[in-house]
Every structure is written in structure tokens, then in C-alpha cells.
Design an enzyme around this catalytic site. Sequence first.
Site, PDB file in Angstrom:
ATOM      1  N   SER A 142      22.361  37.554  32.506  1.00  0.00           N
ATOM      2  CA  SER A 142      21.395  36.738  33.339  1.00  0.00           C
ATOM      3  C   SER A 142      21.174  35.577  32.720  1.00  0.00           C
ATOM      4  O   SER A 142      21.965  34.453  32.624  1.00  0.00           O
ATOM      5  CB  SER A 142      19.936  37.812  33.317  1.00  0.00           C
ATOM      6  OG  SER A 142      19.329  37.228  34.313  1.00  0.00           O
ATOM      7  N   ASP A 244      23.153  41.490  43.944  1.00  0.00           N
ATOM      8  CA  ASP A 244      22.443  40.516  43.075  1.00  0.00           C
ATOM      9  C   ASP A 244      22.445  39.517  43.759  1.00  0.00           C
ATOM     10  O   ASP A 244      23.152  38.688  44.211  1.00  0.00           O
ATOM     11  CB  ASP A 244      23.337  40.608  41.683  1.00  0.00           C
ATOM     12  CG  ASP A 244      22.350  39.718  40.837  1.00  0.00           C
ATOM     13  OD1 ASP A 244      21.219  39.457  40.835  1.00  0.00           O
ATOM     14  OD2 ASP A 244      22.919  39.407  39.609  1.00  0.00           O
ATOM     15  N   HIS A 274      21.042  43.563  39.909  1.00  0.00           N
ATOM     16  CA  HIS A 274      21.042  42.833  38.779  1.00  0.00           C
ATOM     17  C   HIS A 274      20.053  43.552  37.577  1.00  0.00           C
ATOM     18  O   HIS A 274      19.346  44.382  37.854  1.00  0.00           O
ATOM     19  CB  HIS A 274      19.977  41.701  39.162  1.00  0.00           C
ATOM     20  CG  HIS A 274      19.799  40.739  37.909  1.00  0.00           C
ATOM     21  ND1 HIS A 274      20.632  39.631  37.679  1.00  0.00           N
ATOM     22  CD2 HIS A 274      18.665  40.425  37.020  1.00  0.00           C
ATOM     23  CE1 HIS A 274      20.309  38.921  36.773  1.00  0.00           C
ATOM     24  NE2 HIS A 274      19.242  39.715  36.400  1.00  0.00           N
TER      25      HIS A 274
END
Length: 299
Positions: A142, A244, A274
Site C-alpha cells: 500500500s 481494491d 485492500h
Amino acid sequence: MFEILKIRMLRLLIRIAVKMKWRGKVDATVDVESINVGSGAAPIPARTYKPKGRSGASAPLPVILFFHGGGWVGFDVNTHDPLCRDLCRQTGHIILSVDYRLAPENPFPAGVNDCLEALDWLIDNVEKLGGNPNQILICGDSAGGNLAAVVALQARTRHPGKLKGQILIYPVTDHVSTEWPSYVSHGGKEYPLTRVGIEDIWRLYLKGSKEWQQGQTSHDLATPYRVKDVSGLPKALFIIAEEDLLRDEGLAYADRLKQAGVDVEIKTFPNQKHGFVGTEPSPAHYQAVSEIAQWVSRK
């Protein structure tokens, strides 16, 4: 001040929640040590993970420099401890996890600078860790994937040829943009990372920054997808969650690397959202770690 206190409380709650999910399931077959890295006036906390019994081994091991996710605002080396343990055991690599400074207390590019300094330190001290100077990779998830991508880009001139691979787990590669269809299809309230959430994360990351002006939408240290030249990068593995918000910008960055001649492999995980890597001991998490281990074994 109230916003910062609220963020700090949220960090604590997240840390507790992740710890509870991993209770009794954390891999104990690796040696873990807290250290400081960097050469500046303020040491950067970090943590090393080594295969059990290999701390004093004579044969140097490959090293993965790891940057945790959390929107540059939350999470730390503790929340990502289970993931780093699993990466160490599955890959047989030394993992160096960096506890870089968080926003908004430390505006962009403070966190980036810490990550770059950590790479500098690793290049100079890799053999002291028992690592192989010719087998250094970088990894992040991320926002950590964003930092890993940024550091890999900067390393082309900072440490030419030193990085042998980059592992980008659903990375942030672009500023908030309506260009990406996944913002619409997977940015609603039913998803862990929402459109409103990513906008707030970017706001906090850039708040008070002297490097990012009002109205600006790109910066070489923040938006890898917008960097003009992405050639000459080490080979890359992309771990993508199908459901996501960040899916499309991650795939677009992978495509840009491919077009620039970079060796790229993409692993897309169907029905995953995610944060599925590392936040809990799910089958998808273990599969992702296994895919990473297989990829590094082929380097």
C-alpha cells in the site's frame, strides 16, 4: 492538535486489532532484533528478521528492505511484524523493516527521506547484518509499496545496480485521480479503503509539506506512475487485490514498467480486498507470501 490525538488513538486501536487477529498464529521460527539505522542525528528505528539459527551463519543471505503500509499515517513495524516473520521464513531472506516517520506530525517527504536513508545505511552495513550485498531487494504494501517504488526510482542514481528486485503489494502509485475506474467500482463504503479514505490519507500525508504546493498533482517522491522515465529499474513483482480501489493505478504502473523494458510479473488475487496481506492470517495472505517466495527464488 485534536486531529493528531485522534490519529494516535486510531493507531493504537489498529495495533491492538491486528495483534488480536494474529494471536497464537505468529511465526516464532525466526530471530527478531530491534536496531537503529541511518546516519543522521535522529536514528531511525528498525527491526531485523533472520532465519532461526542463521544470525551467526557464515554464508551471507539475500536481504529484503521492507516498508510497512498504513497510508503514511498509521501502522508501524509492530502491525507488520507477522508479515515480516512470514516473509523471512518463506523466502529465507533477512528482512529489514523500517519504522519511518509518519504524517501528519512529519509532513511529506519525511517518511520518504527515512526510507532513502535506510537504504543508504543498508548498502553500507549489509554485510554486518549477514546479508549479501549483491542480493538486496525492496518491498512494501500500500503506502509502503509507494515508498518502495519511490526508493527504487531514486536508487537508480543513488545506488546504481544495487537493487535486484522490487515487490510492490497493492501500491499507491498516483495521487487521487478520476482516471482510475476502480475508484468508482471499489471505492464505496463496503470496502476497507474508500474513495473518501484515500482522499483523507493524501491530505494528511501532504499537510504542511513544503514540497507540495496547492493544486499540485504529482511529485517524483510521491507519485511513481507520473515519473517521466521509469526505465532502468530492477525487476518487479506486483501483488494486486482484485477488489481494491488501488487496483487500476497499480496495474497501470506495472504496464509503464513493462513498456520501459523492466521485467514485470503480476499476481492478481480474485475476490480480495485492500489489506489482505498481513492484516490477518488468511489463506490469501499465505498464498501471497508463497508467491513472493517463489518469485525471489527465481531471481
